[in-house]
Design a protein around this motif. Structure first.
Motif: not given
Lengths: 686, 368
Positions: B323-327, B329-330, B333-334
């Motif tokens: 997904e794009p956006g904060i979700r 990307l987060f 990273k995790m």
């Protein structure tokens, strides 16, 4: 979305007012205190509700601030239409805290909206796709609040972090960040909190550790008390033995005392017996009661002490002379034949012998006379007989005093003496046996009465010394015994609680482990939350860095429009702190260093850029500005109005102003397309 | 000559049951059961007609023992007055100056090999029991020589190891039998001459002591050719510690999870036992197992239950990561961090952080 109608029943000073904005520019004009700002506040009030709760000291909450002055109805309605053509009527009663939403069929669709934390339906959040914080920092500008502070900028930056989302409503970096921070603060605890679970557990752990230390100290004291108790009991036992030993010594001392007394009495009685016997003998001597031998004894004694003047011729001398006579006689008779001596010699010898014999005969006769004759008359010849009766009485009295009995006769004295002598023997045996028993008891008492010297001490010490020594010893032993008994009581008292200590210690240990486990559990969760927050922040910053070029590009375009190309390069960082390139020099300056009017232009550009960005794929929103051109000169105002006209054709714009000049400038640009609403005047269409 | 004896150790009477620390009443009950275990051992020594009873240390917890418990022990030992009971101190009941071993009057048949006591002798059996690995006067080979030792056998020597000893040292010492204590698990016939035996604890004390627990009945027959040892392990424990994993992935709420866990309980043990249940499996995003509630629902199913939640919310992380956006990307990273984790503990931390982040992003709140 566009606002179709505002119906104010009661809101601040406004009452029973209806405003019907149109597409394009709507200028709401009124003098100061006409209610412009109040009317503007009505709009977010209807969309998002009014907050009530904690407010800075001295400032009323929005709910209280806009309470009608006359206490009448407090609420109203707002009709709005969305880009998709649907229309909603929102009715709120701020007094009762109720809200209803009707669709264009007048169906109550209030229940279709999600409920927020304030237990109120999230109407505008869904209809606008934007929360109140974002709304009031972008399209809605209050009087003197054009500029954004650091918190506002950060909030907007967070909102922008999700600008490219898949359209899931409510996704907000700020919300997520706040959710984790709140969970950390409220459910775990931070190093700065005092009352949160982790803090309470840490405090409890500290208490338990302190309790454990205290109990261990008590336990240690109990252990030592146990040993001390044992020592005290042993000491007590030894002292009891010593006391018993001394009691035995006491008996021995009494025995010794009795023995001494008896011996003394025995001596007295013995002497009394002797004297009485002599007195009786004397009496018998003169009363014929004595036999010849007895008489001889008395007479001889009398003569030896000069009491009697009598024959001085000792008996032995008389015998010697007589023996010579017999020898000479025998020799003479034999010698006449053997040794012819002169008849004179033999005659002399015979004469001497005869004389000796006569003397012997005379002595016997004297004795016989003395011992059988009449009692000597009182006088210097028999002084012991003179007053013998009185002396006898005196002796008997002394004897009676000595033995504590009435003794009237020699026999009684003799009997008493026999008794005493017999008793003495028993006493001696008893004392000896007693000493042996005391020594054999192996009492380890040291000092005066130690068993090693007991024999000598009992027999040889004087009674007074024994009494004093015993008193001193028993006193000391009793004191030590008392001290030992008290120590036992004290130690037993300490030990009496050892079960409680052990139980408490076990409980404390168990609770300590449980608390530590909980702390570990919470710390692990806290670590996970901190990691989530860290990565979320990192992701947010990264996204903001990604949107920054877009925002900056828009701001550049807008500021160029607002300043007629004077400024073209306006940028914000990931926290939306603004910097601008100065036209002539190209130097980059912080917007905060610019003049008030220029700075306002920059922030207006920012707000317009953000509004564009945030409504890009969502619902279009009206721009609602209150006195936003207050620091603009006429040219700037005209440029701004011109920009708004150029860029926001068809968009709904509501400008609240008290400046007639702004109305004139707007009329120049918008001419027929402007809706002028006078507050305190009737609505007019231009 | 032949000698028959019962070997035990590590009873830890009056121990604080820290493994049951979060339940009221259970630690007291377990402590009472430890006392009952001693009683059972005494009865076994009698029924087995043992010549002696060896207790290889940690008989009681020095820091927590009550005097009433010491008296109880003495009463128990007095039930077998003709059987010598030989005790050595351990690390939990050391013969320190304030120890009950030195300050209490024990029954006549109890012999504590501590301080100056070199050995205990059973003359009629020509047997000597030593409390030290290197007796000053050496060993008389005409005796059955038994060593009682409380220590760590063949472990890497560290500051934490209590009285570490090597099996080859014991073998070289010449003892016919080594009765070991300290480990709570059974060791049978260790060492070069297979003479080292550890009975373990008669009752388990924690979740690291799963399996059977009891005592050793041993017989030694010594002749010209040496000592022949025969031993038999006798189970004495009343309860067992059991760890099970319960997959609750299909459960939608705590009640269902409790029912599922109960099924696992019934398959793996009895209601008398102590369980550590690890909840595992992929659960719905909307379900966060409440371990405390589930534990309450299961409280009648076992003597003690400890629950650990290792369930994983059923997120399609592969899809979300795209997904794009904060979700998105987060999540990316995790997942990168989880892949880079150096151990299971770190990986679990990262995954837990991922779940918290997803919950925060999706729900705007985090349930702890």
């Amino acid at each position: 979305m566009r606002i179709e109608r505002l119906e104010i029943k009661g809101f601040g000073k406004l009452k029973d007012l209806m405003i019907v904005p149109r597409d394009g520019l709507n200028v709401l004009y009124g003098d100061n205190e006409a209610g412009k700002s109040t009317l503007q506040a009505f709009i977010p009030g209807m969309l998002f509700g009014l907050k009530n709760g904690r407010q800075a000291a001295g400032f009323p909450t929005p709910l209280r601030r806009y309470e009608p002055w006359d206490g009448g109805q407090y609420g109203g309605a707002m009709v709005c239409s969305l880009d998709n053509g649907s229309t909603y009527r929102i009715e709120r009663n701020f007094k009762t805290g109720t809200v209803k939403v009707f669709d264009d069929l007048f169906s109550d669709v209030t229940g279709d909206f999600a409920i927020g934390r304030d237990k109120m339906p999230l109407i505008a959040d869904r209809l606008l796709g934007m929360d109140e914080a974002t709304f009031t920092r972008t399209v809605f500008i209050r009087q003197m609040e054009l500029r954004l502070d650091e918190d506002d900028s950060a909030a907007l930056a967070g909102r922008l972090a999700n600008v490219d989302s898949t359209g899931i409503e409510g996704i907000s970096f700020n919300k997520a960040e706040k959710a984790i921070s709140d969970a950390l603060k409220n459910s775990i605890g931070t190093g700065r909190t005092r009352t949160q679970p982790l803090d309470r557990l840490e405090a409890r752990l500290a208490q338990l550790q302190e309790a454990s230390e205290r109990l261990r100290s008590q336990q240690e004291r109990t252990f030592f008390a146990g040993r001390e108790l044992q020592d005290a009991r042993e000491r007590c036992h030894r002292l009891e033995s010593s006391e018993k030993y001394l009691e035995d010594i006491r008996r021995l001392i009494e025995l010794r005392r009795t023995l001494d007394s008896c011996m003394k009495n025995e001596a007295v009685l013995k002497d009394a017996v002797r004297q009485l016997k002599e007195l009786e003998a004397v009496e018998l001597l003169y009363s014929g009661g004595l036999d010849r031998r007895g008489k001889e004894v008395i007479l001889r004694r009398n003569r030896s002490n000069g009491a009697v003047k009598g024959s001085k011729l000792p008996f032995i001398s008389a015998c010697a002379v007589f023996t010579c006579f017999l020898v000479l006689l025998a020799a003479g008779l034999a010698g006449v034949k053997l040794v012819p001596l002169s008849p004179l010699v033999y005659g002399s010898g015979a004469l001497v012998s005869a004389l000796a014999g006569v003397l012997l005969l005379y002595r016997n006769k004297s004795l016989k006379t003395e011992t059988t004759g009449p009692a000597a008359a009182p006088g210097p010849v028999y002084p012991e007989i003179t007053g013998a009766g009185m002396k006898k009485e005196m002796i008997l009295r002394e004897a009676s005093l000595a033995c504590g009995k009435q003794l009237t006769t020699l026999e009684a004295v003799e009997q008493e003496l026999r008794g005493i002598s017999s008793g003495l023997e028993k006493l001696s045996v008893e004392l000896e046996t007693g000493i042996e028993a005391a020594v054999a008891s192996e009492c380890d008492l040291q000092g005066y009465f130690s068993s090693g010297v007991l024999d000598a001490v009992i027999y040889d010490s004087d009674i007074v010394g024994l009494d004093e020594a015993w008193d001193a010893e028993i006193k000391e032993i009793k004191q030590e015994h008392l001290d030992a008994a008290l120590r036992i009581k004290y130690c037993e008292g300490l030990l009496g609680g050892d079960r409680e200590i052990a139980d408490e210690l076990a409980r404390v240990t168990e609770e300590t482990i449980a608390v530590k486990e909980k702390i570990t559990y919470l710390k692990n969760k806290g670590d996970a939350m901190k990691l989530a927050l860290e990565v979320l922040t990192e992701a947010g910053a990264e996204i903001r860095r990604n949107f920054a070029p877009d925002v900056n590009q828009r701001m550049g375009r807008i500021i160029a429009g607002l300043t007629a190309g004077k400024y073209t390069d306006l940028r914000g960082n990931d926290k939306l702190s603004l910097g601008v390139a100065i036209p002539d020099s190209g130097d980059v300056r912080s917007v905060m260093s610019l003049s008030g009017g220029t700075g306002d232009q920059m922030y207006l550009a920012l707000r317009l850029a953000l509004s564009e960005l945030l409504t890009l794929d969502g619902e279009s929103l009206p721009l609602i500005f209150d006195e936003v051109f207050s620091q603009f000169d006429d040219r700037r105002t005209s440029l701004a109005l011109q920009y708004l006209h150029n860029i926001h054709i068809g968009k709904q714009i509501l400008i609240f102003t008290c400046k007639q000049r702004e109305i004139e400038l707007a009329r120049e640009i918008y001419s027929d397309g402007m809706n002028l609403v006078g507050l305190g005047y009737e609505q007019t269409a231009c | 000559m032949r000698i028959r004896f019962l070997q035990c150790g590590d009873l830890h009477l009056d121990s604080p049951f820290t493994s049951l620390a979060d339940t009221e009443g259970k630690p007291d009950l377990r402590r009472q059961e430890l006392k009952s275990a001693l009683s059972s051992i005494i009865e076994l020594a009698d029924s087995e007609k043992a010549d002696m009873l060896l207790i290889c240390g940690d008989l009681y917890e020095h820091g927590y023992v009550r005097k009433s418990t010491i008296r109880y022990m003495c009463d128990q030992f007095q039930r077998i007055p003709d059987i010598p009971v030989i005790v050595i101190p351990g690390n939990h009941d050391p013969a320190v100056p304030e120890s009950f071993y030195l300050s209490f009057e024990w029954p006549r048949n109890v012999h504590i090999l501590a301080g100056g006591n070199r050995y205990f002798e059973l003359p009629e059996k020509r047997t000597r029991i030593y409390g030290t690995l290197m007796p000053a006067d050496g060993l008389d080979p005409t005796y059955v020589n038994i060593l009682m030792y409380h220590g760590t056998l063949d472990m890497p020597f560290s500051a934490d190891a209590f009285q570490p000893v090597k099996s080859e040292d014991i073998t070289a010492s010449g003892f016919d039998y080594c009765a070991l204590g300290h480990f709570h698990t059974v060791i049978s016939g260790a060492g070069g001459n297979k003479c080292i035996f550890n009975a373990g604890s008669p009752e388990p004390l924690g979740f690291d002591e799963e399996g059977e627990h009891g005592v050793i009945v041993a017989e030694i027959e010594k002749g010209p050719s040496g000592a022949q040892i025969s031993t038999r392990f006798v189970n004495t424990c009343r309860r067992h510690f059991i760890t099970i994993e319960a997959d609750v992935g299909t459960c939608l709420n705590d009640e269902q999870a409790a029912e599922k866990a109960a099924e696992y309980l019934e398959r793996n043990g009895s209601g008398e036992d102590l369980y550590r249940i690890i909840l595992c499996g992929y659960v719905s995003n909307e379900f966060r197992p409440n371990t405390e509630l589930i534990r309450q629902l299961l409280r009648d199913k076992a003597f003690y239950i400890k629950l650990t939640d290792r369930t994983i919310p059923d997120y399609d992380f592969a899809r979300i990561a795209c997904e794009p956006g904060i979700r998105g990307l987060f999540t990316r990273k995790m997942l990168d961090r989880a892949a880079a984790a150096t151990g299971e503990e770190e990986r679990q931390l990262v995954m837990q952080a991922l779940y918290y982040g997803m919950e925060a992003i999706d729900e705007g709140k985090v349930c702890v």
